[in-house]
Design a protein around this motif. Structure first.
Motif, short mmCIF file in Angstrom:
data_model
loop_
_atom_site.label_atom_id
_atom_site.label_comp_id
_atom_site.label_asym_id
_atom_site.label_seq_id
_atom_site.Cartn_x
_atom_site.Cartn_y
_atom_site.Cartn_z
N GLU A 3 92.85 29.99 60.92
CA GLU A 3 93.31 29.32 62.13
C GLU A 3 93.04 30.15 63.38
N LYS A 6 87.64 31.41 65.98
CA LYS A 6 87.00 30.36 66.76
C LYS A 6 85.98 29.63 65.88
N ILE A 7 85.72 28.40 66.23
CA ILE A 7 84.71 27.61 65.52
C ILE A 7 83.35 28.23 65.77
N CYS A 37 84.60 28.45 71.43
CA CYS A 37 83.79 28.60 70.22
C CYS A 37 83.01 29.90 70.27
N LEU A 324 82.95 20.20 68.58
CA LEU A 324 84.18 20.96 68.35
C LEU A 324 85.36 20.04 68.08
N GLN A 325 85.45 18.94 68.86
CA GLN A 325 86.57 18.02 68.69
C GLN A 325 86.50 17.29 67.36
N LYS A 328 87.65 19.53 64.59
CA LYS A 328 89.11 19.62 64.57
C LYS A 328 89.73 18.32 64.04
N ASN A 329 89.16 17.18 64.47
CA ASN A 329 89.69 15.89 64.00
C ASN A 329 89.56 15.76 62.50
N GLU A 331 89.52 18.18 60.28
CA GLU A 331 90.51 19.04 59.64
C GLU A 331 91.89 18.38 59.66
N GLU A 332 92.24 17.78 60.80
CA GLU A 332 93.53 17.10 60.90
C GLU A 332 93.58 15.89 59.99
#
Length: 350
Positions: A3, A6-7, A37, A324-325, A328-329, A331-332
């Motif tokens: 966590e 950074k990506i 990132c 990047l978004q 993250k989406n 992973e969520e």
């Protein structure tokens, strides 16, 4: 990925004679981008040094020989090659295609090995990159093969998302390529992407007609009646929110597109002309349906302005943020779907 990390954002450099290097370097000339990132450019120190000096860009970078040596807070350049290719701005050369492919192959290999988290591709020339190892009409088909997915060319902004039934296919061949099987496959891919990549629980999808006025009940072609309408009915009966076929000539001008989460166009220009008209410079080309995230800007090599410092990097910057978004989406989404108590957090449809 921990966590706290950074990506890791991999970048294939595209055609060295186009504006690819320029839009990449201009994006990360803004040091604030490094807060989001860790960029890793697949090229060479010599190429990046030449490009930044020619373009008068004030950036520093960290040359590395292995992806694992990339540093947070730095622009990292992975040395894919040691030689210094000749750069002739504005010209489509065989060497330009050769090095674009070297960069792409290395970046995709790193993506497959999880050495990078996402990939953003700078523009290639679809002609000079062709070899026995790259016999594809563009990035999308190559990535579908390498990443073994049902790919979809998906042009996206926050407010407009346009997918293609057929992408880099000659107009004369597009109608024959559109089968019931293809439509179902693309609808499934676009639905899954809207849920997993964009957090839309019950997406509404519009399908554009193949012929003018969607065939006018067979007067101007039968493909809409014989292929699209039966598939749409079948999907609707199964609970999917798929509507159409809509006449493409008035669909965007009338703002009808605003009633849907995504639009599926029959062929390339039917979808990309309105998309680029409404969002040029802000749009992103996203390859949906793959197990990895790949985006690119919504423009090409732009040879006519290459090397002149005139390139607008807005679309490349948007491609970075979109990648990047989506990462993250995803992973969520995985967390939410593995925990039924959290599922209600997915966004409702409009």
């Amino acid at each position: 990925m921990q966590e706290s990390e950074k990506i890791k954002l991999g970048i294939s450099i595209g055609d060295l004679n186009g504006i690819g290097c320029e839009v990449v370097l201009k994006t990360f000339e803004d040091a604030r981008m490094l807060d989001f990132c860790t960029p890793i450019i697949f090229a060479s120190n010599k190429v990046i040094s030449f490009q930044k000096n020619e373009l008068g860009l004030d950036i520093n970078y960290n040359g590395i020989q292995e992806v694992s040596k990339a540093l947070d807070g730095k622009i990292n350049v992975l040395n894919v090659w040691k030689d210094a290719p000749e750069i002739t701005f504005g010209e489509a050369t065989a060497q330009g295609g050769e090095y674009a492919l070297k960069s792409l192959v290395a970046a995709v290999d790193a993506l497959k090995k999880d050495e990078i988290d996402v990939l953003v591709t700078a523009p290639i020339n679809k002609n000079n990159i062709q070899t026995k190892d790259f016999n594809f009409p563009g990035h999308t088909d190559y990535l579908a093969k390498e990443l073994e997915g049902e790919s979809l060319m998906f042009m996206v902004t926050d407010s407009l998302k346009v997918g293609l039934l057929t992408d880099h296919v000659a107009v004369k061949d597009a109608p024959a390529a559109i089968t019931s099987k293809l439509v179902k496959s693309k609808i499934k891919t676009i639905e899954n992407s809207l849920k997993m990549d964009f957090g839309i629980r019950k997406p509404r999808i519009a399908l554009l007609g193949i012929n003018p006025h969607s065939g006018d009940n067979g007067v101007i072609g039968k493909e809409d009646d014989e292929v699209l309408k039966p598939v749409i009915k079948e999907l609707m009966d199964a609970g999917h929110l798929v509507y159409g076929p809509y006449s493409a000539d008035s669909f965007f001008g009338s703002d009808a597109y605003k009633n849907f989460d995504a639009i599926l166009a029959a062929y390339h220009d039917q979808g990309l002309i309105p998309f680029k008209t409404l969002s040029f410079g802000k749009g992103v080309n996203y390859t949906a349906g793959l197990r990895k995230v790949r985006t690119s800007p919504d423009h090409g090599t732009a040879y006519e302005i290459a090397g002149k410092g005139k390139a607008d990097h807005s679309s490349f910057k948007e491609a970075v943020f979109t990648a990047l978004q989506i990462f993250k989406n995803r992973e969520e989404y995985r967390e939410l779907t593995s925990n039924p108590l959290k599922k209600q957090k997915l966004k409702p449809t409009r």
